[in-house]
Write a protein that holds these residues in place. Sequence first.
Motif, PDB file in Angstrom:
ATOM      1  N   UNK A  82       2.960  -1.749   5.523  1.00  0.00           N
ATOM      2  CA  UNK A  82       3.127  -0.332   5.874  1.00  0.00           C
ATOM      3  C   UNK A  82       2.746   0.606   4.741  1.00  0.00           C
ATOM      4  N   UNK A  83       2.671   0.058   3.526  1.00  0.00           N
ATOM      5  CA  UNK A  83       2.296   0.903   2.387  1.00  0.00           C
ATOM      6  C   UNK A  83       0.788   0.972   2.189  1.00  0.00           C
ATOM      7  N   UNK A  84       0.064   0.152   2.983  1.00  0.00           N
ATOM      8  CA  UNK A  84      -1.395   0.119   2.828  1.00  0.00           C
ATOM      9  C   UNK A  84      -1.980   1.455   3.296  1.00  0.00           C
ATOM     10  N   UNK A  85      -3.009   1.982   2.582  1.00  0.00           N
ATOM     11  CA  UNK A  85      -3.587   3.286   2.965  1.00  0.00           C
ATOM     12  C   UNK A  85      -4.138   3.321   4.400  1.00  0.00           C
ATOM     13  N   UNK A 138      -2.869  -1.814  17.041  1.00  0.00           N
ATOM     14  CA  UNK A 138      -1.665  -2.592  16.744  1.00  0.00           C
ATOM     15  C   UNK A 138      -2.006  -3.857  15.947  1.00  0.00           C
ATOM     16  N   UNK A 139      -3.126  -4.501  16.317  1.00  0.00           N
ATOM     17  CA  UNK A 139      -3.524  -5.691  15.556  1.00  0.00           C
ATOM     18  C   UNK A 139      -3.800  -5.326  14.096  1.00  0.00           C
ATOM     19  N   UNK A 140      -4.424  -4.164  13.900  1.00  0.00           N
ATOM     20  CA  UNK A 140      -4.697  -3.717  12.534  1.00  0.00           C
ATOM     21  C   UNK A 140      -3.418  -3.479  11.764  1.00  0.00           C
ATOM     22  N   UNK A 141      -2.430  -2.879  12.420  1.00  0.00           N
ATOM     23  CA  UNK A 141      -1.142  -2.628  11.752  1.00  0.00           C
ATOM     24  C   UNK A 141      -0.422  -3.942  11.434  1.00  0.00           C
ATOM     25  N   UNK A 152      -2.007   3.783  12.594  1.00  0.00           N
ATOM     26  CA  UNK A 152      -0.857   4.341  13.329  1.00  0.00           C
ATOM     27  C   UNK A 152      -1.244   5.619  14.069  1.00  0.00           C
ATOM     28  N   UNK A 153      -2.075   6.490  13.431  1.00  0.00           N
ATOM     29  CA  UNK A 153      -2.527   7.718  14.076  1.00  0.00           C
ATOM     30  C   UNK A 153      -3.437   7.404  15.265  1.00  0.00           C
TER      31      UNK A 153
END
Length: 890
Positions: free
Chosen positions: A550-553, A542-545, A559-560
């Motif tokens: 949201x468009x970042x590769x 979650x911290x990474x997200x 998310x997965x």
Amino acid sequence: MPQAIRVLVVEDNPNDAELIIRELNRSGFAPEWHRVDTEKAYLEKLHADLAVIISDYQLPQFNGLRALELAKQHQPDVPFIIVSGTIGEELAVAAMKLGAADYLLKDRLARLGLSVTQVLEQSRLRLAHRLMDEAIRQAEARYRSIFQNAIEGLYQSTPDGRFITVNPAMARIFGYDSPNDLISHITNIEEQLYVDPARRAQFIEALQIAGSVTNFEIQAKRKDGSLIWIAEHTRAFRNEHGELYYEGILHDINERKLTDAALRKSEEEFRTLADNLPVVVVRYDRDLRIRYINAAVEATFKQPRSAIIGRKPTEIVNLTQGQLWETAIQEVFDSGNTELLEYDYQGRKGLRYVSARLVPEHNAAQEIHSVLAIVQDITNRKRAEEEVRRSEERYRSLALSTSQIVWTLDPQGNLTSITNIENTLGDEYDPFNWLISIHPDDRERVAKKFEEGLRHQVPFDVEYRQIHLDKTYHTYIANAVPIIEETGTVREWVGSSLDITERIRLEEQLRQSQKMEAIGQLAGGVAHDFNNLLTVIIGYSQLGKDVLDSSHPLYSKFEMIEKAGRSAASLTGQLLAFSRRQILQPIVFNLNDTVANIENMLRRLIGEDIELIIKLAADLGVVKADPGQIEQIIFNLAVNARDAMPQGGKLIIETHNADLDETYARNHIAVTTGAYVMLAISDTGAGIPKEIQERIFEPFFTTKETGKGTGLGLSTVYGIVKQTGGNIWVYSEVDKGTSFKIYLPRTPEASLTTKTQISAVDSLKGSETILLVEDEEMIRGLARIILESSGYIILEAKNAREALEVCQHYQGTIDLMITDVVMPGASGRELAETLKGLGYQMKVLYVSGYTENTIVHHGILDADIPFLQKPFTPDALTRKVKELLLNQAT
């Protein structure tokens, strides 16, 4: 008074017949008469009760002489009188010679009455003489028969010692072939027959003086020289010529004499034997008086014999006992049967018991002349019998009071007794063919075990299946021990058979319960470790997200990772549920409300081809549980039911109040009696095979295809039910469906719990100081990053010791402590209580993957304790912290 007579008149002229009858009437007779005029009619009326026949001489068809001839043939005793008008003297004489009693002319009938009177008297006299002659003849015949056939010797003899006549019995007594043989050989009775001539002379002298001698006993010689005893009854007679002779009856009394001698000898032997017996021997006569008693009476009853002889029982003992004795003795005299008499009396050494056997004694004529009583003190025997009886009563009471089947065998292994089979094996049980009730697969083994035990005379036991009253096979265990006599032989076998079917079933339930508990402990430990890891994985994802667009590769990859972590968290949650280590937040509520709330969702879940039937009890009690967990139970069972009915069917959900008693508790291990609410979820699907039923609650056990299920659905249900304090049981038959029955304790609380709604906060940012205590470095680091990014000041400690040191050195105010529950050393709860004792007023938020009994009891969270379940998300952590800090109440 006229004399009634029966008259047959042979006359062809009715008028002449009337004249004859009139003359008879005039002469004083009252004749009953018949007239005949043919030979046929004459023969028909010719019978024995006629008094007289009066016949004409000349008749048209036959004459008087023919009638006379027929009368003499058929009734010779009936007088026959001829009455004729033409008979001459010559014919009359001829008729008289043929047997006519008289003849008369018809013109001289005045003589008829006198003639009839005379002939009737002559007939009577002839009959009397004939009867007298016959009586004399019969008497002589009887005398000859008696004389010839008598068993006594009959004789006539002369005074000079010669026999005149003797009967066959006389010859037999003295051993001669015939009476003539005896008469011809014995010419001098005194010298040739009698052993003692002087004794014989006494006999003759008594006979001459008294004229008779009765029962004179003397010894005589037989033809072969052997001696016999005889008894004579003789008297003197004189014949018609005045000559003297003797007539006598002689009895062979040799056997009686020998018997008497034997009896005397027997009596002597009896007295010798009786006087040396240890028991009392008494002889009673017909007057019920004692005629003999042996010496043992003095030792047994302490009474001298001289004081007892000649007395009745009522004159010796008390009236009641005496009458008892006399009644029994008289019964023996009357019936000839042996009597057994038992009574007690108060002796010098206390109560004593006596046994008497009363036996009839017979003489040579088989007449009862006395009663013999054998009396013995049976006190010791009675006491032993009483002890045996009490022992048998104790054994019988024990056998009947136990639930076991108790039985005995004889030394050959045959069943001799059995108890307690009516309510177990039933009335159809055959004790003489007991092997037939054993399961066919066990019979040979059981029979062999019994045979080995009997052969070696050692205790044995065997387990087997036997048909029961309910027509099913129950498992029994039989034990038998031999009862050994002093001689070393087996008197009998005593055994018992115990129905252990229920015990086996309960042991199986216990093993299953222990297995599930062990699996639960393993699953709980694994879930705890995984929750720590998943907290880090989900948190950093979650911290990474949060730092990426949201468009970042990399966003989709984070998310997965987060999605996989949440799926893993769901699995660990199920493991915790099964192991009963998840944290429940129970409230009081009604199961009917829960079912109603999810009814529409259930219908969508099971599909249109399955009919949902809901039957809810109107008076259903309330339970204290976690509503969310109950919903999870219903959903999991509904999904399993749907999968078991691919072609459609019925899903039935029911609720009822249930009171589980001792009987139910005995049959279901771990169940305690009390009031419950039952939730039943049933289907009409494929059912569960019996061999699978015991494993369905194990985690990861599934019969579904790979990828169709994790195998944690029923294990989750099992854990939730158990953690809530309830029980779950499955009832299923293949192709008939399955029913899960869940029993949750009814709570006595009257009011239902309402959930407290916490209002959302505007901002999750803050500036307070937080003490973070966590032994897992990765989780501690993650929490620090999350909280510092929200503006909080973070103080770190990896255990309770370091936390105390931090508090002691920190000069500012610590607003909140976030602590793991389970840590090395002291637990989070212990750390919080220590700080509180030191005066710190900080709030506490407990975090854990599962807990021991620290802030929860059996998985139930203590009231008003803030708690955050691992794995948690950054948002969940910051939101929980903000809520606690906003609530300033302590």
